[in-house]
Write an enzyme that holds these catalytic residues in place. Structure first.
Site, PDB file in Angstrom:
ATOM      1  N   SER A 142       8.763   6.955  -0.140  1.00 47.00           N
ATOM      2  CA  SER A 142       9.083   6.755   1.167  1.00 47.00           C
ATOM      3  C   SER A 142      10.497   6.616   1.267  1.00 47.00           C
ATOM      4  CB  SER A 142       8.279   5.415   1.488  1.00 47.00           C
ATOM      5  OG  SER A 142       8.876   4.992   2.921  1.00 47.00           O
ATOM      6  N   TYR A 155       5.268  -3.073   0.885  1.00 48.31           N
ATOM      7  CA  TYR A 155       5.246  -1.754   1.024  1.00 48.31           C
ATOM      8  C   TYR A 155       6.318  -1.206   0.281  1.00 48.31           C
ATOM      9  CZ  TYR A 155       5.205   3.114   2.913  1.00 48.31           C
ATOM     10  OH  TYR A 155       5.223   4.438   2.972  1.00 48.31           O
TER      11      TYR A 155
END
Length: 279
Positions: A142, A155
């Site tokens: 990400s 996350y």
């Protein structure tokens, strides 16, 4: 480096029932690849497989947090697909909340899904990949594996770890037939943030507002991201940026590793606000 020929061989895709995983499956099916599709959502997975008429495809309903289930599914995949030369790990989820709002259980759940699920399926399929003349593993990290925003600790923690796993594994497999790459998407319209989890301590209306603010910043269509991921797999790239923000953030972090948050804080202010009540 030898370019990977995906047509006629099998690519294993996790998170294949929706988003980028489903679009990657559609692209590869159209190019003549064989597919082993993994997801925890049986109904959605079957729907994707039903679209791929004429393709050699198997579906495997697996909770990637369950190592025994991953091993069993991997054995089924290897039995059904004698030529596996690519693994693309798209499975993952999100979690909204500050450290004070999140419980340890909530954070462990996300790390189990995003990190340990990725590690587990990779480890289980590595022997089959190593038996191929040429193979590539593509892990979805990400943009938050490059820069760590407030309000996204579990996350970002999980995705930084995926990045580290990918790089260490690439170095470990140096000189073998298997190469490893990580993809860093930014702002892909998959719905992950809208359908992801949030800390139980957050007012659901406040969480929905933050998720909507984040989703409004996404610009890349899943099909476009999927095309870039397939291309990165074919070319066996070690590092791939997806989305216009990813390259900018990569440069920003390199130029200002200690102060990049000053530039990111303002555009993300609504997306990380999980405390201000709805008036």
């Amino acid at each position: 480096m030898q370019r990977l020929a995906l047509a006629g061989s099998t690519t294993v895709i996790t998170g294949a029932a929706s988003g980028m995983g489903a679009d990657i499956a559609r692209l590869l099916a159209a190019s003549g690849a064989h597919l082993a599709l993994i997801d925890h959502n049986a109904e959605a997975l079957d729907a994707v497989a039903a679209e791929l008429a004429g393709t050699t495809v198997t579906t495997h309903v697996v909770d990637l947090r369950d190592d025994d289930a991953v091993l069993a599914a991997s054995a089924d995949i290897v039995a059904a697909h004698p030529r596996i030369n690519a693994l693309i790990t798209c499975a993952g989820s999100s979690m909204l909340g500050s450290l004070e709002q999140l419980t340890m259980e909530e954070m462990r759940w996300l790390v189990d899904v995003n990190l340990w699920g990725t590690v587990s399926i990779t480890k289980a399929l590595l022997p089959a990949l190593r038996s191929a003349p040429a193979a590539h593993i593509t892990h979805l990290a990400s943009v938050y594996a490059l820069a760590a925003p407030a309000g996204r600790i579990p996350y970002s923690l999980s995705k930084f770890a995926v990045r580290g796993f990918s790089e260490a594994l690439r170095h470990e497999l140096e000189g073998t037939s298997v190469t490893v790459g990580a993809v860093y998407p930014a702002g892909v319209r998959t719905g992950i943030i809208l359908h992801g989890r949030y800390a139980a301590a957050i007012d659901p209306a406040v969480a929905a507002r933050a998720a909507s603010a984040q989703a409004a910043m996404y610009h890349t269509e899943p099909a476009d991201a999927a095309a870039q991921i397939v291309r990165a797999t074919e070319r066996r790239r070690a590092r791939t940026m997806v989305g216009r923000e990813a390259g900018l953030i990569d440069v920003l972090v390199r130029l200002a590793p200690r102060s990049y948050w000053k530039a990111m804080r303002r555009p993300l202010r609504e997306a990380i606000d999980t405390t201000t009540p709805i008036s």
